[in-house]
Scaffold this active site. Structure first.
Site, mmCIF file in Angstrom:
data_model
loop_
_atom_site.group_PDB
_atom_site.id
_atom_site.type_symbol
_atom_site.label_atom_id
_atom_site.label_comp_id
_atom_site.label_asym_id
_atom_site.label_seq_id
_atom_site.Cartn_x
_atom_site.Cartn_y
_atom_site.Cartn_z
ATOM 1 N N ASP A 23 41.420 42.358 44.468
ATOM 2 C CA ASP A 23 40.116 42.876 44.890
ATOM 3 C C ASP A 23 39.122 42.893 43.728
ATOM 4 O O ASP A 23 39.513 43.122 42.578
ATOM 5 C CB ASP A 23 40.299 44.299 45.440
ATOM 6 C CG ASP A 23 39.145 44.717 46.340
ATOM 7 O OD1 ASP A 23 38.267 43.880 46.621
ATOM 8 O OD2 ASP A 23 39.119 45.883 46.749
ATOM 9 N N ASN A 71 39.376 40.378 57.086
ATOM 10 C CA ASN A 71 38.363 39.643 56.310
ATOM 11 C C ASN A 71 37.492 38.711 57.169
ATOM 12 O O ASN A 71 36.450 38.243 56.721
ATOM 13 C CB ASN A 71 39.011 38.833 55.178
ATOM 14 C CG ASN A 71 39.439 39.682 53.997
ATOM 15 O OD1 ASN A 71 40.416 39.380 53.327
ATOM 16 N ND2 ASN A 71 38.710 40.756 53.726
HETATM 17 C C1 FPP Z 1 38.643 40.352 47.510
HETATM 18 O O1 FPP Z 1 37.523 40.476 46.664
HETATM 19 C C2 FPP Z 1 39.111 38.964 47.506
HETATM 20 C C3 FPP Z 1 39.263 38.158 48.600
HETATM 21 C C4 FPP Z 1 38.999 38.593 49.992
HETATM 22 C C5 FPP Z 1 39.678 36.775 48.469
HETATM 23 C C6 FPP Z 1 40.760 36.587 47.453
HETATM 24 C C7 FPP Z 1 40.971 35.157 47.225
HETATM 25 C C8 FPP Z 1 41.136 34.606 46.000
HETATM 26 C C9 FPP Z 1 41.184 35.334 44.728
HETATM 27 C C10 FPP Z 1 41.393 33.188 45.934
HETATM 28 C C11 FPP Z 1 42.844 32.991 45.600
HETATM 29 C C12 FPP Z 1 43.368 32.046 46.517
HETATM 30 C C13 FPP Z 1 44.632 31.633 46.548
HETATM 31 C C14 FPP Z 1 45.026 30.633 47.567
HETATM 32 C C15 FPP Z 1 45.653 32.148 45.604
HETATM 33 P P1 FPP Z 1 36.160 40.990 47.305
HETATM 34 O O2 FPP Z 1 35.373 39.806 47.732
HETATM 35 O O3 FPP Z 1 36.468 41.972 48.375
HETATM 36 O O4 FPP Z 1 35.490 41.698 46.081
HETATM 37 P P2 FPP Z 1 34.490 42.939 46.176
HETATM 38 O O5 FPP Z 1 35.296 44.101 46.651
HETATM 39 O O6 FPP Z 1 34.037 43.101 44.756
HETATM 40 O O7 FPP Z 1 33.374 42.560 47.115
#
Ligand code: FPP
Length: 253
Positions: A23, A71
């Site tokens: 996250d 998501n």
């Molecule tokens: C949460 O951060 C992250 C995600 C929903 C996507 C995670 C995906 C990756 C890191 C890519 C990795 C992929 C693979 C196939 C290993 P957020 O967007 O919720 O962050 P925020 O809370 O700061 O908005």
């Protein structure tokens, strides 16, 4: 029993299985005045680092929560970009995973995923399926409640076929139908990004897992930060319902 295999590691102090909620990508990007997808791209680099570090340290299984069933509520554009990113990551990384003897497994409801992504997942799983080194589990369109429901459906089908009696439905009968199947349960759960929630991740499997939360945003979660989480794990005695004295005796302390 899964718990037995995990408790064997309580004295070893190195987790066999680490599960991570990645996250903080969005906030990492926004702080740099970048589009959110730049945070996800940086997040992929952290994910790759974690796979390497787990290999280096001898951690058998790494599970990464890439996309939850919730998501889909994100803006359509971000969801589309994330799906494209998953396809690109699979295309670019599968060879390296295979060369490193890593087995890839994807858990989650695939029906809603784009056909191209489903194909790449299928190809990557069959290419790496017989590898005997680490296991990398990617949770994509995964939800812990979904997992329990699909396991319940499979148990019901076994009962309907006459393979299982209702009175024989026990923890083992349910566990074997869950997505992680025969993999050890996570010993250590890590969530970056400051929230203190499990957010419908591996609900069944986290029953005895050590939970570690850090404010560090996922793209900033590096070797030092991971070692901090491992040190936290090593300093906690896992008791699985026993007393501290019993565990100390079992460990010969
Ligand atoms: C949460 O951060 C992250 C995600 C929903 C996507 C995670 C995906 C990756 C890191 C890519 C990795 C992929 C693979 C196939 C290993 P957020 O967007 O919720 O962050 P925020 O809370 O700061 O908005």
């Amino acid at each position: 029993m899964q718990q037995g295999s995990s408790s064997g590691h309580a004295s070893g102090k190195l987790p066999r299985h680490v599960a991570m909620i990645m996250d903080g990508n969005g906030r990492w990007a926004i702080r740099r005045r970048l589009p959110r997808v730049a945070g996800h791209r940086a997040g992929v680099e952290t994910a790759k680092d974690m796979v390497r570090l787990c290999g280096e340290k001898g951690i058998e299984v790494l599970t990464l929560f890439a996309f939850s069933s919730e998501n889909w509520r994100r803006p359509e554009e971000e969801v589309g970009l994330l799906m494209d990113l998953f396809v690109a990551v699979l295309e670019q990384q599968v060879k390296e995973l295979h060369e490193n003897n890593i087995r890839l497994r994807v858990i989650g409801d695939r029906d809603a995923l784009h056909a191209t992504l489903r194909e790449r997942i299928q190809e990557a799983e069959s290419l790496t399926g017989d590898n005997s080194g680490q296991t990398l589990v990617i949770a994509a369109n995964y939800g812990g409640r979904w997992d329990c429901c699909q396991a319940a459906r499979r148990v019901a089908q076994r009962v309907k076929r006459g393979d299982l009696a209702v009175e024989d439905i026990d923890e083992e009968a349910v566990r074997r139908e869950l997505s992680l199947d025969d993999l050890p349960e996570p010993d250590l759960f890590i969530r970056t990004g400051g929230e203190r929630r499990v957010s419908n991740f591996l609900l069944w499997h986290l029953a005895y897992t050590e939970l570690y939360f850090t404010d560090t945003l996922w793209p900033d979660f590096d070797r030092g930060a991971f070692e901090g989480a491992l040190a936290y794990y090593a300093s906690h005695q896992r008791r699985f319902g026993r007393t501290g004295e019993q565990v100390a005796r079992m460990q010969g302390v």
